[in-house]
Design an enzyme around this catalytic site. Structure first.
Site, mmCIF file in Angstrom:
data_model
loop_
_atom_site.group_PDB
_atom_site.id
_atom_site.type_symbol
_atom_site.label_atom_id
_atom_site.label_comp_id
_atom_site.label_asym_id
_atom_site.label_seq_id
_atom_site.Cartn_x
_atom_site.Cartn_y
_atom_site.Cartn_z
ATOM 1 N N HIS A 157 0.810 -1.230 0.000
ATOM 2 C CA HIS A 157 0.000 0.000 0.000
ATOM 3 C C HIS A 157 0.835 1.267 0.000
ATOM 4 O O HIS A 157 0.301 2.350 -0.210
ATOM 5 C CB HIS A 157 -0.931 0.002 1.224
ATOM 6 C CG HIS A 157 -2.045 -1.001 1.117
ATOM 7 N ND1 HIS A 157 -3.347 -0.648 0.839
ATOM 8 C CD2 HIS A 157 -2.048 -2.357 1.219
ATOM 9 C CE1 HIS A 157 -4.105 -1.737 0.782
ATOM 10 N NE2 HIS A 157 -3.337 -2.778 1.025
ATOM 11 N N ASP A 365 4.034 9.409 -0.814
ATOM 12 C CA ASP A 365 2.844 8.660 -0.406
ATOM 13 C C ASP A 365 2.556 7.570 -1.414
ATOM 14 O O ASP A 365 2.765 7.781 -2.621
ATOM 15 C CB ASP A 365 1.631 9.598 -0.321
ATOM 16 C CG ASP A 365 0.708 9.242 0.829
ATOM 17 O OD1 ASP A 365 0.647 8.049 1.181
ATOM 18 O OD2 ASP A 365 0.050 10.153 1.365
HETATM 19 O O1 F6P Z 1 -0.821 3.186 4.428
HETATM 20 C C1 F6P Z 1 -0.281 2.125 5.076
HETATM 21 C C2 F6P Z 1 -1.015 1.804 6.351
HETATM 22 O O2 F6P Z 1 -0.434 0.686 6.963
HETATM 23 C C3 F6P Z 1 -2.467 1.513 6.110
HETATM 24 O O3 F6P Z 1 -2.699 0.198 5.696
HETATM 25 C C4 F6P Z 1 -3.039 1.868 7.439
HETATM 26 O O4 F6P Z 1 -4.401 2.156 7.374
HETATM 27 C C5 F6P Z 1 -2.244 3.098 7.806
HETATM 28 O O5 F6P Z 1 -0.978 2.889 7.245
HETATM 29 C C6 F6P Z 1 -2.271 3.362 9.294
HETATM 30 O O6 F6P Z 1 -1.251 2.712 9.952
HETATM 31 P P1 F6P Z 1 -1.351 2.015 11.375
HETATM 32 O O7 F6P Z 1 -2.097 0.730 11.163
HETATM 33 O O8 F6P Z 1 0.064 1.814 11.793
HETATM 34 O O9 F6P Z 1 -2.096 2.950 12.273
#
Ligand code: F6P
Length: 469
Positions: A157, A365
């Site tokens: 992602h 990003d």
């Molecule tokens: O964008 C990557 C990501 O891991 C997403 O999958 C997730 O929603 C976001 O970052 C938030 O991260 P965390 O789960 O560490 O709060």
């Protein structure tokens, strides 16, 4: 019929009352789980004295949620440590912020191995396995070591950096070797796909065959861009209904004749929040007639607060904010409103629709879905303007945004000015083209395209070597 087995670090178990907002991945997978029966496997979000060896099962409609607890050491080494202190900064090109520790790396591999041990007992021969994100890169290698030969796909992602950047991370060659155990690797953009293929070629001596195929020894994998989308209709409808929401009404009343500029980001250094505030400051200094005429609202839920770099960022943002509001504010006008709350989609869609300018200026990003949400929420007859970092994955698709380099505060300040002064016809023309793109590549297109590709690919998995520290 084959089942779909989704694996991700966080698992979004739906609220039994049906209330509560579904997260991004949950929305993305909703339709996929209507087409396939499935399992969603991952961390429960809970810390326990002993790690789970078997997942706790929660059944909701057609989906079985399989939840693993972690110990506090696991969370520290796997999640806070290797995933978020070493890998995350490297993947976002921030070599200087990356903190590698062998203990954290061992913890990361340990959690991946224990997830694989539990998951291997649930997987049936025909299942399609779809693993998500950087926390779980070695999972396929661990499953292969246990004899699992199913088709396994991986979606990354976040950005995938150039080999010169990834190569600075100790253990990166091992991760690259492990990633080739997936049959299909999806990334957000063509730039990311090219970077990952170059990493495999330069670091492992793999051969890039035609198109997306990469060959390592007698084994092939495919690396391909699948730009993630949003639930466009859902967002449009939420924006249409939002004007009756209390917070949206209050914001409208508070604005008076002022125009609103909005930023919505998790508190993360990749998002460029202090840099954006300083660009807005530059805009106000260069356009003194705009003082008192605009308000910039920055909505920033806090995140990963146990990781030291995030605490430092929080202080930096507060200092920048205080300095700018103190030096440029006036009685009756605060230039930047900064809030750390999390708002539901109904409120965010309404605030986006109210805003003349959407500022989405990350330093780097993967995709940045806020950019797409901002566009989807606009009033087609009088849309706002998106100012977008050229380093967000969304910039590959949304070329009608005002594309900027977030490191150049003068350039961002100029784009804010251009956005505020842009005529209605040009705003409508740009918005119409962007909306066409995000409709065509919405979230169900994304999930179904990936899964079709994974299910239809020719190369079956192979049992293979184990990764170790
Ligand atoms: O964008 C990557 C990501 O891991 C997403 O999958 C997730 O929603 C976001 O970052 C938030 O991260 P965390 O789960 O560490 O709060």
């Amino acid at each position: 019929m084959s089942r779909l087995v989704v694996v991700s670090n966080r698992v979004a178990v739906p609220d039994p009352t049906g209330k509560g907002a579904a997260g991004g991945l949950a929305v993305a997978l909703r339709e996929a789980f209507e087409a396939y029966q499935g399992i969603w496997f991952g961390w429960s979000g809970k810390v326990a004295a002993q790690p789970s060896t078997q997942p706790k099962i929660v059944n909701r409609e057609r989906v079985q949620y399989a939840l693993m607890d972690l110990t506090s050491l696991d969370r520290q080494e796997y999640y806070n440590g290797f995933a978020n202190r070493a890998l995350w900064p490297i993947m976002h090109y921030r070599i200087g912020l990356s903190e590698f520790s062998r203990a954290d790396y061992a913890g990361y591999l340990r959690v991946n191995r224990s997830f694989a041990n539990a998951l291997a007992q649930m997987v049936q021969p025909d299942d399609l396995v779809w693993v998500h994100d950087y926390h779980l890169i070695p999972l396929a290698a661990e499953l292969r070591a246990l004899g699992i030969t199913n088709r396994i796909g991986y979606f990354h992602h976040i950005p995938w950096p150039a080999p010169e950047v990834l190569g600075t991370l100790p253990g990166s060659r091992e991760l690259l070797r492990a990633i080739t155990d997936y049959n299909l690797i999806g990334v957000q953009t063509e730039r990311d796909a090219d970077n990952l293929r170059r990493c495999l070629v330069q670091e492992l001596g793999a051969v890039h065959r035609k198109g997306d195929v990469v060959e390592l020894g007698n084994h092939q994998t495919r690396v391909k861009g699948f730009p993630i989308g949003i639930d466009v209709r859902g967002f449009e409808q939420a924006a249409l209904r939002s004007s009756s929401h209390r917070l949206v009404r209050q914001t409208t009343a508070g604005l008076g004749s002022r125009r609103l500029i909005i930023g919505v980001d998790r508190l993360d250094y990749s998002k460029g929040i202090p840099e954006r505030m300083e660009s807005f400051e530059r805009f106000l200094v260069g356009n003194p007639d705009q003082r008192g005429q605009v308000t910039y609202l920055q909505i920033t839920p806090t995140s990963r607060s146990e990781v030291p770099e995030y605490a430092t960022l929080s202080r930096e943002v507060n200092e920048t904010l205080g300095r700018i509001n103190g030096s440029l504010g006036e009685p009756g006008w605060v230039p930047i409103h900064y809030v750390n709350s999390t708002y539901p989609r109904s409120v965010l869609a309404g605030l986006h629709r109210l805003s003349r300018v959407g500022l989405v200026t990350p330093m780097r990003d993967g995709m940045n879905l806020v950019a797409k949400e901002y566009v989807a929420a606009q009033n087609p007859d009088d849309p706002g303007v998106l100012v977008l970092s050229k380093f967000a994955g969304a910039a590959e698709q949304l070329t009608d945004a005002l594309l900027v380099n977030p490191n150049d505060k003068f350039e961002v300040a100029e784009a804010i000015r251009d956005a505020l002064y842009m005529g209605r016809d040009e705003r409508i023309a740009r918005w119409t083209r962007m909306m066409g793109t995000i409709r065509q590549t919405d979230v169900s297109w994304w999930a179904s395209t990936f899964l079709k590709d994974l299910a239809g690919g020719k190369n079956a998995g192979r049992p293979r070597i184990q990764v170790g520290v």
